[in-house]
Structure formats: C-alpha cells, structure tokens
Design a protein around this motif. Structure first.
Motif, PDB file in Angstrom:
ATOM      1  N   UNK A   1      43.295   9.788  -1.101  1.00 31.83           N
ATOM      2  CA  UNK A   1      43.708   9.662   0.291  1.00 31.83           C
ATOM      3  C   UNK A   1      42.839  10.516   1.199  1.00 31.83           C
ATOM      4  N   UNK A   2      42.461  11.702   0.726  1.00 34.93           N
ATOM      5  CA  UNK A   2      41.590  12.578   1.512  1.00 34.93           C
ATOM      6  C   UNK A   2      40.236  11.913   1.744  1.00 34.93           C
ATOM      7  N   UNK A   3      39.703  11.281   0.703  1.00 36.18           N
ATOM      8  CA  UNK A   3      38.425  10.577   0.821  1.00 36.18           C
ATOM      9  C   UNK A   3      38.553   9.387   1.768  1.00 36.18           C
ATOM     10  N   UNK A   4      39.682   8.692   1.703  1.00 34.71           N
ATOM     11  CA  UNK A   4      39.906   7.541   2.570  1.00 34.71           C
ATOM     12  C   UNK A   4      39.949   7.962   4.038  1.00 34.71           C
ATOM     13  N   UNK A   5      40.613   9.068   4.316  1.00 36.08           N
ATOM     14  CA  UNK A   5      40.691   9.579   5.687  1.00 36.08           C
ATOM     15  C   UNK A   5      39.298   9.925   6.189  1.00 36.08           C
ATOM     16  N   UNK A   6      38.517  10.578   5.333  1.00 35.56           N
ATOM     17  CA  UNK A   6      37.155  10.968   5.723  1.00 35.56           C
ATOM     18  C   UNK A   6      36.271   9.752   5.970  1.00 35.56           C
ATOM     19  N   UNK A   7      36.253   8.805   5.038  1.00 35.30           N
ATOM     20  CA  UNK A   7      35.360   7.648   5.177  1.00 35.30           C
ATOM     21  C   UNK A   7      35.807   6.726   6.313  1.00 35.30           C
ATOM     22  N   UNK A   8      37.100   6.683   6.578  1.00 35.71           N
ATOM     23  CA  UNK A   8      37.578   5.881   7.710  1.00 35.71           C
ATOM     24  C   UNK A   8      37.002   6.430   9.011  1.00 35.71           C
ATOM     25  N   UNK A   9      37.041   7.747   9.151  1.00 34.05           N
ATOM     26  CA  UNK A   9      36.474   8.384  10.344  1.00 34.05           C
ATOM     27  C   UNK A   9      34.953   8.209  10.368  1.00 34.05           C
ATOM     28  N   UNK A  10      34.334   8.335   9.208  1.00 36.45           N
ATOM     29  CA  UNK A  10      32.882   8.190   9.111  1.00 36.45           C
ATOM     30  C   UNK A  10      32.446   6.783   9.510  1.00 36.45           C
ATOM     31  N   UNK A  11      33.142   5.792   8.995  1.00 41.69           N
ATOM     32  CA  UNK A  11      32.769   4.400   9.261  1.00 41.69           C
ATOM     33  C   UNK A  11      33.064   3.958  10.685  1.00 41.69           C
TER      34      UNK A  11
ATOM     35  N   UNK B   1      25.406  27.225   2.952  1.00 43.69           N
ATOM     36  CA  UNK B   1      24.390  26.594   3.794  1.00 43.69           C
ATOM     37  C   UNK B   1      24.997  25.621   4.792  1.00 43.69           C
ATOM     38  N   UNK B   2      26.021  24.873   4.358  1.00 38.97           N
ATOM     39  CA  UNK B   2      26.591  23.846   5.230  1.00 38.97           C
ATOM     40  C   UNK B   2      27.820  24.321   6.000  1.00 38.97           C
ATOM     41  N   UNK B   3      28.186  25.575   5.842  1.00 40.89           N
ATOM     42  CA  UNK B   3      29.373  26.102   6.531  1.00 40.89           C
ATOM     43  C   UNK B   3      29.376  25.823   8.034  1.00 40.89           C
ATOM     44  N   UNK B   4      28.213  25.931   8.736  1.00 35.70           N
ATOM     45  CA  UNK B   4      28.225  25.666  10.183  1.00 35.70           C
ATOM     46  C   UNK B   4      28.685  24.254  10.544  1.00 35.70           C
ATOM     47  N   UNK B   5      28.506  23.307   9.633  1.00 35.82           N
ATOM     48  CA  UNK B   5      28.903  21.931   9.932  1.00 35.82           C
ATOM     49  C   UNK B   5      30.415  21.802  10.062  1.00 35.82           C
ATOM     50  N   UNK B   6      31.148  22.636   9.331  1.00 39.08           N
ATOM     51  CA  UNK B   6      32.606  22.529   9.319  1.00 39.08           C
ATOM     52  C   UNK B   6      33.272  23.145  10.549  1.00 39.08           C
ATOM     53  N   UNK B   7      32.468  23.727  11.420  1.00 41.47           N
ATOM     54  CA  UNK B   7      33.018  24.239  12.686  1.00 41.47           C
ATOM     55  C   UNK B   7      32.174  23.766  13.864  1.00 41.47           C
ATOM     56  N   UNK B   8      31.381  22.735  13.640  1.00 44.37           N
ATOM     57  CA  UNK B   8      30.545  22.176  14.694  1.00 44.37           C
ATOM     58  C   UNK B   8      31.416  21.389  15.682  1.00 44.37           C
ATOM     59  N   UNK B   9      31.286  21.696  16.969  1.00 44.05           N
ATOM     60  CA  UNK B   9      32.160  21.089  17.978  1.00 44.05           C
ATOM     61  C   UNK B   9      31.989  19.579  18.060  1.00 44.05           C
ATOM     62  N   UNK B  10      30.759  19.095  17.921  1.00 51.08           N
ATOM     63  CA  UNK B  10      30.515  17.654  17.987  1.00 51.08           C
ATOM     64  C   UNK B  10      31.141  16.938  16.799  1.00 51.08           C
ATOM     65  N   UNK B  11      31.003  17.523  15.626  1.00 48.51           N
ATOM     66  CA  UNK B  11      31.578  16.908  14.434  1.00 48.51           C
ATOM     67  C   UNK B  11      33.100  16.982  14.446  1.00 48.51           C
ATOM     68  N   UNK B  12      33.640  18.045  15.041  1.00 51.74           N
ATOM     69  CA  UNK B  12      35.101  18.186  15.113  1.00 51.74           C
ATOM     70  C   UNK B  12      35.745  17.083  15.944  1.00 51.74           C
ATOM     71  N   UNK B  13      34.980  16.530  16.860  1.00 51.70           N
ATOM     72  CA  UNK B  13      35.498  15.414  17.656  1.00 51.70           C
ATOM     73  C   UNK B  13      35.600  14.140  16.821  1.00 51.70           C
ATOM     74  N   UNK B  14      34.839  14.081  15.744  1.00 51.81           N
ATOM     75  CA  UNK B  14      34.818  12.909  14.880  1.00 51.81           C
ATOM     76  C   UNK B  14      35.718  13.074  13.661  1.00 51.81           C
TER      77      UNK B  14
END
Length: 200
Positions: free
Chosen positions: A158-168, A60-73
C-alpha cells in the motif's frame, strides 16, 4: 483487409513508474546480485557493512525528503525517510558512524532527476521483506538492528501504491521523463560504487 489492421490495436501508454522500472531493471538486478555475492547476512560484521552502504546512500539523498517542491507532490515524504532508522540500526550494532560520510552530495540535483532517485529509494523498501527475513536469521528484528527494513504502518504494498500513484500523477515532458530515468540510473550507480568501496 485495411480495416483489420486497426482492430484491437491499442497503444500502450506506460506510467512513469513503469518506464522507470523498464529502463532500470537490468541495472537493478545486477546490483542485487552483486550485493548478495558479498554475503551481507552471513554474520553481524558483514551486515554492519551492508548498513554502512544504506546509511551513506540515505545520507546523500536526505535533502530530497525535505525538499519543498517535492513535498508538494508527495505530502508524506518526511515520514518515508529512513536515515534516522539506519542510524539507530548502526548504533544497535555499536558501529562508529562519525566517519561515515555521504558518498555523494546532491545539492544541485534537477527536479525531474530527483523523482528517479526517490523511485530507487522507495522501491528498495518495497523489496525489503526478504532482507528482513535474512536479518532475523542472524538475531535482528524490526526493533533492533533492522528497523530500517520494517514495513510502513499501512504495509509495503500500500505504501508503494501511494507513492507510485503520486509519482504517476506528475505531468512531465518527454525530456523530463528521460531526466527522471537518468536520475534512477545515477542512484543505482551510486549504490553500486558504495558497495564496491565498502566491501573491498
């Protein structure tokens, strides 16, 4: 006396990740408890049902992992996708995936809400260490049947830290933050409804 009221009074500003955790902890904990009551690691048959739940969610969420807007983030988003690993795990168990459909399609999901969905997806990988240990007790491993539970090459933390750093680092209005939180709640609700339908 008046001055004392202002001594050491620091306003705590929560990050987006902290807000998401705070507002979804009860829902998350309830979902975890529900899943474990289904005994998903009792045997390979029940584990296959657990895999089916994970597969449908990630489909269901597969499209999010190739979304151009999200890829910029999140520049490493494609590498984080686990759908292919779930497909392999199901095939390892000789499961028929032809009839497995996404529980919900997300073609029109709003951008802020998608952040909440990603938070739920990535957070589940952070907590997969315990699940991997349970999978190993029934003969599975990071190479067979439980590849989607394997940690990232840089490690779970470390993977979670990289993700949340970008998220925050994403600038959102108060309304957009609320939409992100709603997205996370919707993601947990989707998983819960899938659990209820798969583990009848």
């Amino acid at each position: 006396m008046i001055e004392e009221l202002y001594v050491n009074k620091e306003v705590k500003i929560l990050t987006l990740a902290q807000k998401l955790k705070l507002d979804t902890t009860t829902t998350h904990d309830s979902l975890d408890k529900t899943i474990m009551t289904k005994r998903p690691f009792a045997d390979l048959g029940r584990y296959a049902l657990f895999l089916a739940i994970q597969y449908r969610f990630h489909l269901a969420i597969a499209p999010l992992y190739c979304d151009s807007e999200l890829l910029c983030l999140f520049t490493d988003l494609p590498e984080r996708a686990r759908l292919s690993y779930l497909k392999k795990d199901l095939l390892d168990l000789n499961a028929d995936i032809n009839d497995m459909k996404a529980e919900n399609n997300l073609p029109n999901i709003d951008y802020p809400a998608s952040l909440g969905w990603l938070y739920v997806s990535e957070g589940s990988n952070l907590g997969a260490e315990y699940l991997l240990k349970a999978a190993k007790r029934i003969g599975l491993s990071e190479e067979f049947g439980a590849t989607h539970l394997a940690p990232a090459a840089i490690g779970r933390g470390q993977s979670w830290k990289v993700f949340t750093t970008a998220l925050n680092a994403i600038e959102l209005t108060h309304e957009q933050q609320s939409l992100a939180i709603d997205g996370a709640r919707d993601a947990f609700s989707l998983v819960r409804s899938t659990v209820d339908s798969v583990f009848e």
